[in-house]
Design an enzyme around this catalytic site. Sequence first.
Site, short mmCIF file in Angstrom:
data_model
loop_
_atom_site.label_atom_id
_atom_site.label_comp_id
_atom_site.label_asym_id
_atom_site.label_seq_id
_atom_site.Cartn_x
_atom_site.Cartn_y
_atom_site.Cartn_z
N SER A 1 -9.64 1.10 3.30
CA SER A 1 -8.83 1.96 2.37
C SER A 1 -7.85 1.07 1.75
CB SER A 1 -8.13 3.04 3.21
OG SER A 1 -7.23 2.73 4.19
N LYS B 1 0.78 -1.11 0.11
CA LYS B 1 -0.17 -0.01 0.14
C LYS B 1 0.91 1.21 -0.05
CE LYS B 1 -4.16 1.59 2.76
NZ LYS B 1 -4.83 1.40 3.89
N SER C 1 -9.91 -1.33 7.12
CA SER C 1 -9.30 -1.11 5.85
C SER C 1 -8.44 -2.38 5.41
CB SER C 1 -8.50 -0.06 6.05
OG SER C 1 -8.98 1.15 6.32
#
Length: 533
Positions: free
Chosen positions: A177, A96, A201
Site C-alpha cells: 500500500s 505516507k 506494504s
Amino acid sequence: MTLEFPSNNQVVGVGQPLPDLLYATIDDLQLGLAAGTFTSVDLVKAYLARINEVNSVLHAVIETNPDAISIAASLDTERAGGSTRGKLHGIPICIKDNIATLDKMNNTAGSFALLGAIPPSDSTIAAKLKAAGAVIIGKCNLSQWANYRSSNSTNGWTSRGGQTMGAYYPMQDPSGSSSGPGVVSSLGLAAAAVGTETSGSIISPSSRNSLTGIKPSVGLASRYLIVPISQTQDTPGPMTRTMVDAAYILSIIAGQDPYDNYTSAIPFETIPDYAAECNSEGLRSAKIGIPRNAITVSSTNGPEITAFNASISVFKQLGATIVDNADFPDLAGYMNFSGGSYTTDPVVGADFVVDVANYFNEMTTNPHNIKSIQDLINFTETYAPEDYPDRNIATWLNAASLNVTMGDANYYAALLEQYYYGSNATILGALEKYDLDALIIPSSMSPGYAAIAGYPIVTVPLGYYPASTNVTYNSRGTLVSLGPNFPFGLSFYGRRFSEASLVKYACAFESATNYRQLKNPYIIPNIQLIDVM
C-alpha cells in the site's frame, strides 16, 4: 555562472557538482549543503518542482507542505550558525498519508473520512524525523486505508489522491500500500520516503519501484498516531534509493516509545547505527540459507527466479556460505493456516475494530464524528467521493462481523497460532535448524511469512522483466499488473530485531550489484537544482 554537463549525470556550477536528483543520496546532498553549493531551500524548491512536473500523471503525492520552504530556511540558518542535527539536517523527505503530523497537512489514509481531522501531536516517528532536521515536504499517496477496505480496489488508489502509477512502464501497477512513497523515492521527488507495512506494504512497492526497503521488526519503531490496521503487524520503515539511506532513516525512527508498548520489547538500550557497517565486506563469513520449498515458480515469474538463482554466485563471491534447501520446516501447516491473509485474518480484523476506533477518538478535531468501525462504514457508504459501492468495503464488513474480540480466548489462540506459523514453522525454524545468519528469497514471495510474526525483511533491487514481457492488466483494466521493465527485488529474512545484520548483508549485495542503475523509469522529471538556484 558557467555550467558544464559531464558524463556522470551531474551538473557543475560554482566549482562544485550539483547531484542529479534522480540518483542523489543523502550523503551527496549533505556534501553539497556542507560546501554551501546549494541550500535546503534550494532542495525543497527543486523537489516540489519535480513533484509538480509529474504528479498529474503519476499521482504519487497527495499534498505538499505549505511550510516546507520556511522550515528549510530555518534549518539553513542553523547550518550557517555552525549547528547541524545529523544526516537528515535539511533533507526533504515525503511520508505516507497515514503518518500523522500536527501541521498544515492532513493525515487521511487517503479517505475523506479523516480530511480535516487534527491529531493531538505529531506521530512519534514524524516528531523524530523533524527533530533530526528532516523537512517533511509532503504526504505520499497510498492504497486507501493501507489496502484494508476493499476486495476489489487497486494498489495506489485513494478517493483523495486518485490512482498512483509506477514510473517504469505506462499505467504501471505501483504495488501497495506504500505506493506513493515507492514512486516518490524512485523518481527523486524527495530524497527519501517513509512507508508502513502490515503485510507487504513496504517490501512489495519497494521491489516494484527498484528501491531498497526495510520492513522493521514490529516494535522497533513506534506506531503512535499512524492510522492503524493491526497493532500485532503494523510497522513503519524507510523506502530509499540506497541501503545506506534506508539505514540512516531507520536509526532515527527506531526506539522505545511510552505510547506504543510493543517498543518495550526492543532488546538493546542504544539504537544501533545501522549504516555503520555498510560496506562491500558485509557478507564475508555470513551463513545464508535459501528456503527452496517457499519459492514457487509460475508461468510469469521466470525472470525473477532466474535472477535469484544467478545471485547465489554473487553471495559466494562476497564470502558468504550458501545453504540451499534450508526449507521451512512446517510449510504445509502454514499453507493450511487460515490466518495467512491479513484481509481475512481474525487477529488483524479484531485489532482493526479496536485500533481504528482508538485513532479516531484520539483526534482533537473529528469533522465527521466517526468513533467506530460502524461509523466509518456508514460514512463510506453514503459519501459519494469514496466510490462506494464500485469499490466495496468487504474487508471492514468481515472485521465487524468476527466472532473474535481483542483480548478474548479466541483472539489469543489465533495470535499464538499465527506467531507459530510466522516463526518456528517458517522463518525462525529454518534459521535455527540450519544454524543460519539470514535467509534470502525473491521479494515477491517474502511478505506473508514475516508479517504474522512481526519479523523483519530487507529488500534490495535484483533486476527487471525483459522488454519481451507480455503486458497483463489488473481485473479493472486500469493498471498494467506486469509488463516490460518492471523491477523486482531480493529479500533478506532474519530474527526479530536483527536489522543491523540484515542491513549489513544487503549493503554488501547492493554494492556488488547496483541493479538499480541498470534501467531508468520511462518518465523522469526534468527539473534539477540548477533550475531553482
